[in-house]
Scaffold this motif. Structure first.
Motif, short mmCIF file in Angstrom:
data_model
loop_
_atom_site.label_atom_id
_atom_site.label_comp_id
_atom_site.label_asym_id
_atom_site.label_seq_id
_atom_site.Cartn_x
_atom_site.Cartn_y
_atom_site.Cartn_z
N MET A 46 0.85 -1.19 0.00
CA MET A 46 0.00 0.00 0.00
C MET A 46 0.88 1.24 0.00
O MET A 46 1.78 1.37 0.84
CB MET A 46 -0.90 -0.01 1.24
N ALA A 47 0.65 2.15 -0.93
CA ALA A 47 1.44 3.38 -1.01
C ALA A 47 1.16 4.26 0.20
O ALA A 47 0.01 4.47 0.57
CB ALA A 47 1.12 4.13 -2.29
N ILE A 48 2.23 4.76 0.82
CA ILE A 48 2.11 5.69 1.95
C ILE A 48 3.06 6.87 1.77
O ILE A 48 3.54 7.47 2.72
CB ILE A 48 2.36 4.99 3.30
N SER A 49 3.32 7.24 0.53
CA SER A 49 4.26 8.32 0.23
C SER A 49 3.75 9.65 0.75
O SER A 49 2.54 9.89 0.85
CB SER A 49 4.49 8.42 -1.28
N SER A 50 4.68 10.52 1.10
CA SER A 50 4.38 11.88 1.53
C SER A 50 5.54 12.77 1.10
O SER A 50 6.54 12.29 0.56
CB SER A 50 4.18 11.94 3.05
N GLU A 51 5.41 14.07 1.35
CA GLU A 51 6.50 14.97 0.98
C GLU A 51 7.79 14.61 1.71
O GLU A 51 8.88 14.68 1.14
CB GLU A 51 6.10 16.41 1.31
#
Length: 226
Positions: A46-51
């Motif tokens: 599951m993608a959990i990317s952030s800045e």
């Protein structure tokens, strides 16, 4: 900067249990992952990317009941009785993996400080978008260094899994690693990660904070000792 956080590892008793936990915890279910023949495990992601944590994902991983035993301890302590008992109750955050383009150098430098991140293994798994290939540090006993606080190192060959992962409304906001030797902090030099001493009674070796449709979620890793 020598490394960045690549993914969080959630150990589960089964992928079905892990997916249901994600839905209840975040309001989002992971997408299909694949099988790891080398370790006898499989996953969903599951993608959990952030800045602060670009190209980052959450991995739900479990022993694959259809795979033959790997002939060695599986990664992330999945074979350890205390981990098996804990995940039968509920999936648990157990580890973080750090991405680097200098895996050989960092592996050697950690070893120079008497840390044991493990051997460098070549791993691959099939995906609908082609073969994923990477190198990763895995200890011979399958455990993780510093009670899980020292991230395993990974170096991808070719595309990163986030390139073909559906976007989600879940985002990693913060990660605290506790009990890392000062030398390891300097070697890895991971941005956006906080480090602190550990109190074995009160503190988890790592804590992740995520934003999700269910609000802010704080995950403490189990205090499993290697």
């Amino acid at each position: 900067m020598n490394a960045v956080i690549d993914h969080l590892v959630i150990a589960a008793d089964s992928l079905e249990q892990g997916s249901a936990w994600c839905a209840a915890t975040f309001g989002v279910q992971p997408s299909i992952g694949g099988r790891h023949p080398l370790m006898g495990t499989h996953n969903r992601v599951m993608a959990i990317s952030s800045e602060s944590f670009p190209d980052c994902y959450l991995e739900v991983i479990a022993i694959d009941p259809e795979a033959p035993a790997p002939g060695r301890p599986r990664w992330f302590g999945l074979d350890r009785p205390e981990v098996r008992e804990a995940v039968r109750e509920s999936p648990r955050l157990v580890h973080a993996v750090a991405r680097t383009r200098k895996i050989g150098m960092l592996h050697r430098e950690l070893g120079n400080f008497a840390l044991n991140p493990g051997e460098l293994l070549a791993v691959q798994r099939d995906t609908p978008h082609g073969l994923l290939k990477w190198r990763i540090t895995v200890r011979d006993d399958g455990w993780t260094e510093c009670a899980g606080a020292l991230p395993s190192l990974i170096q991808w060959e070719g595309h990163h899994p986030c390139a073909h992962m559906p976007l989600t409304d879940v985002a990693l906001q913060g990660l605290v690693l506790r009990g890392l030797p000062t030398q390891a902090v300097g070697v890895l030099n991971i941005p956006a990660v906080h480090t602190s001493p550990i109190n074995a009674v009160k503190n988890a070796p790592l804590t992740a904070t995520l934003k999700s449709p269910r609000g802010h979620v704080v995950l403490d890793a189990g205090q499993f000792r290697g």
